[in-house]
Structures are given as C-alpha cells and as structure tokens.
Design an enzyme around this catalytic site. Structure first.
Site, mmCIF file in Angstrom:
data_model
loop_
_atom_site.group_PDB
_atom_site.id
_atom_site.type_symbol
_atom_site.label_atom_id
_atom_site.label_comp_id
_atom_site.label_asym_id
_atom_site.label_seq_id
_atom_site.Cartn_x
_atom_site.Cartn_y
_atom_site.Cartn_z
ATOM 1 N N LYS A 111 0.738 -1.356 0.063
ATOM 2 C CA LYS A 111 -0.064 -0.077 -0.110
ATOM 3 C C LYS A 111 0.864 1.194 -0.010
ATOM 4 O O LYS A 111 2.137 1.222 0.290
ATOM 5 C CB LYS A 111 -1.057 -0.091 1.038
ATOM 6 N N ASP A 163 -2.957 -2.513 10.138
ATOM 7 C CA ASP A 163 -3.373 -2.178 8.698
ATOM 8 C C ASP A 163 -3.698 -3.601 7.954
ATOM 9 O O ASP A 163 -3.947 -3.718 6.799
ATOM 10 C CB ASP A 163 -1.684 -2.001 7.961
HETATM 11 P P1 ATP Z 1 3.654 -0.461 7.843
HETATM 12 O O1 ATP Z 1 3.584 0.096 6.496
HETATM 13 O O2 ATP Z 1 2.811 -1.330 8.073
HETATM 14 O O3 ATP Z 1 4.309 0.233 9.082
HETATM 15 P P2 ATP Z 1 6.197 -1.092 7.178
HETATM 16 O O4 ATP Z 1 6.458 -1.364 5.854
HETATM 17 O O5 ATP Z 1 6.846 -0.202 7.721
HETATM 18 O O6 ATP Z 1 4.881 -1.508 7.290
HETATM 19 P P3 ATP Z 1 7.171 -4.030 7.275
HETATM 20 O O7 ATP Z 1 8.193 -4.162 6.441
HETATM 21 O O8 ATP Z 1 5.925 -4.661 6.925
HETATM 22 O O9 ATP Z 1 6.977 -2.582 7.923
HETATM 23 O O10 ATP Z 1 7.308 -4.674 8.787
HETATM 24 C C1 ATP Z 1 8.505 -4.146 9.575
HETATM 25 C C2 ATP Z 1 8.721 -5.111 10.548
HETATM 26 O O11 ATP Z 1 7.725 -6.354 10.660
HETATM 27 C C3 ATP Z 1 10.066 -5.797 10.671
HETATM 28 O O12 ATP Z 1 10.374 -5.790 11.960
HETATM 29 C C4 ATP Z 1 9.857 -7.336 10.141
HETATM 30 O O13 ATP Z 1 10.577 -8.283 10.877
HETATM 31 C C5 ATP Z 1 8.504 -7.689 10.902
HETATM 32 N N1 ATP Z 1 7.674 -8.538 9.882
HETATM 33 C C6 ATP Z 1 6.909 -9.489 10.345
HETATM 34 N N2 ATP Z 1 6.525 -10.248 9.395
HETATM 35 C C7 ATP Z 1 6.763 -9.688 8.423
HETATM 36 C C8 ATP Z 1 6.427 -10.246 6.947
HETATM 37 N N3 ATP Z 1 5.855 -11.011 6.647
HETATM 38 N N4 ATP Z 1 7.163 -9.295 6.036
HETATM 39 C C9 ATP Z 1 7.808 -8.238 6.386
HETATM 40 N N5 ATP Z 1 8.328 -7.851 7.533
HETATM 41 C C10 ATP Z 1 7.614 -8.468 8.625
#
Ligand code: ATP
Length: 285
Positions: free
Chosen positions: A11, A137
């Site tokens: 997203k 989310d």
């Molecule tokens: P958001 O936009 O919801 O804040 P993000 O892009 O900042 O997401 P993600 O990459 O979704 O962050 O997630 C980051 C954290 O989630 C990391 O610490 C990672 O280890 C953990 N995590 C747990 N499961 C997953 C997964 N399936 N894919 C990616 N990260 C994951």
C-alpha cells in the site's frame, strides 16, 4: 494437499494525519490508503500435520510467531477452531520497513488463502476482524483498493477507486522506526497537515490533478533532520523528473511520486535507481 498461491499487495499512503494520542497509548490516525501492484507471493498449503510452518525467500525475516503471516494463520485457526497443519511460503518483493505494509499484506494474503481453502463462506467483515487482531493495517490489506482508514488504521470506509496512476516508489537504504517516529510526533507541533477532505472530494470527482495536489504525510515533519533531508532530496528528484506530486508513505522510509504515464514512471525509476536507492514502478490496483 490443498494449496493456494495469492498476491500480497503493498500500500501507499495518499494522506497520513495524526489527530492525537489516545488514552490507550495508540495514536488516532486519519489516512487515505491505496493498494499498488508491487506484491509478495504467498503460498498456503494445508498439510496432514499440526501447527504452522513458514519459509521466506527474498528477505531475512523470522519464521516464527514474530512473522505476521504466521500470526495471521494462528489467529485464523483460533477463531475458527481449525487444528490441521499449515505451510506458508513467502516470496518477498515489498521492501521491509518502507511504510508499505509488507508484513500486513502477507498476513492478509494468508487470511484470504485460508478462507478459500477452509471456510469459503466466511464473510469479509469476519476476516477483517481476525486481521485487526494481527495488526492495524491488516484489515486494509484484506480489503484493498482505495480506503479511508481511521482509528489505529483498522476502521475503514470504502472510497471510490482512485484514477489509475503510476507510482515510482523509491526506498532509500535506511529504515525508520515507527514507534520512535510516533514518540517524536508527540513532541513536535504538526503544522503542515493534509487536507483529507480535499482528497476525498478529488476521489469522488475522479480528479487526478486535485488528488495529486492533496497528497501529504505529516510524518515527514517528524523525521530526524538527516533523514528528512534524504527524503526531501528524493521528493525533489521525483518532481524534477515530472512527478505530479511526491510524498513519503506511512512511517517511511519509502517515497513515491505519481505519474499518469507508465513509460515516464518506468524511465524515472531507471534514472533514480542507485546503490543507495531501490526503485519500483507500480500502478494503483
Ligand atoms: P507499515 O507500513 O505497516 O508500517 P512497514 O513497511 O513499515 O509496514 P514491514 O516491512 O511491514 O514495515 O514490517 C517491518 C517489521 O515487521 C520488521 O521488523 C519485520 O521483521 C516484521 N515482519 C513480520 N512479518 C513480516 C513479513 N511477513 N514481511 C515483512 N516484515 C515482517
């Protein structure tokens, strides 16, 4: 063995506003979120054994309950009283710690696949409810499209689909800590807020130019100086290359620019890609 492979779409935040801190410690948010074509592949297989097993290709991630895909499978089993074995394989493409909900997208894809395999009559609302237990989310990722997300992000209002725009997503080589950024937001006066009402009106009118004029993320004001300078540099580069607007998504560190033409978006992605900057050409879905 029953198996199902589904895409887990990332997203972007067209807007992100922080309305205040709640008594329960969470922040009250108002965001317009948009699904884009960049995705992980999630394969879910029902096995003869018990418990949830997980494999990840394309990223270094935990494969236990810390992985949101595993957490989602466990939440689904608990909600439906399912005791069979589940194998999950994640092929990651969505960059981590980018603000693109990569983990939540995987969780939602697991929920959708398990519904198809085990409980095809389960209503969307119920699936979103299970998703909300996994992460704020996740309900959005279950539903997808263009949505207004409020509360912690789990309270959704469906919006008219945004005009089809291309997004050049640029992920710099530093992560941003979401909890740290929320903490900083409590100490900073947020002056430059998104006009969410204007964005909603632009969506209703199907007006791409007005949509682009309303794209904004308050988290950019909260970043530490050095990170804010990097984000500003990327936004400037996107705008110089013809983006209609540019903003950080979620708590970063990915930045996107919006384009009407795919070939322009693709050319910009190639021009900006470097050792320090991953780029992805995506489209609203
Ligand atoms: P958001 O936009 O919801 O804040 P993000 O892009 O900042 O997401 P993600 O990459 O979704 O962050 O997630 C980051 C954290 O989630 C990391 O610490 C990672 O280890 C953990 N995590 C747990 N499961 C997953 C997964 N399936 N894919 C990616 N990260 C994951």
């Amino acid at each position: 063995m029953k198996t199902q492979t589904v895409p887990a779409y990332a997203k972007l935040n067209l807007t992100l506003d922080i309305l205040g801190k709640r008594d329960d410690g969470y922040h009250e948010l108002r965001m317009v979120m948009q699904t884009v074509s960049l995705c992980d592949d999630v394969t879910v297989t029902l096995t003869d054994g018990t418990g949830v097993a997980c494999r990840v290709a394309g990223a270094e991630l935990p494969c236990d309950e810390r992985n949101l895909a595993v957490k989602a499978a466990n939440a689904f089993c608990e909600a439906l009283g399912y005791h069979g074995g589940i194998d999950i394989t994640l092929t990651k493409r969505i960059p981590s710690e980018a603000g693109m909900a990569g983990g939540s997208a995987d969780a939602a894809a697991v929920l959708r696949a398990l519904r198809d395999l085990i409980a095809p009559t389960l209503m969307d609302e119920r699936l979103e409810e299970i998703g909300a237990r996994v992460g704020s989310d996740v309900p959005f990722c279950v539903r997808g499209g263009t949505q207004l997300a409020e509360g912690r992000g789990e309270r959704l209002t469906a919006l008219r689909n945004a005009p089809r725009l291309y997004a050049a997503v640029c992920k710099p080589d530093f992560p941003v800590s979401t909890p740290a950024l929320f903490q900083r937001s409590d100490r900073v006066a947020l002056t430059d807020r998104p006009d969410t009402a204007a964005l909603l009106a632009a969506l209703e009118a199907g007006d791409a130019a007005a949509l682009c004029a309303s794209v904004k993320n308050v988290f950019e004001q909260v970043l530490p100086d050095e990170q804010r300078a990097r984000i500003e540099d990327i936004k400037r580069a996107l705008l110089v290359h013809g983006a209609e607007c540019a903003a950080m998504t979620g708590s970063g560190s990915a930045v996107f620019g919006l384009f009407r033409e795919e070939d322009v978006c693709r050319t910009v992605c190639e021009a900006l890609r470097s050792a320090e900057l991953q780029t992805f050409c995506t489209i609203f879905v």
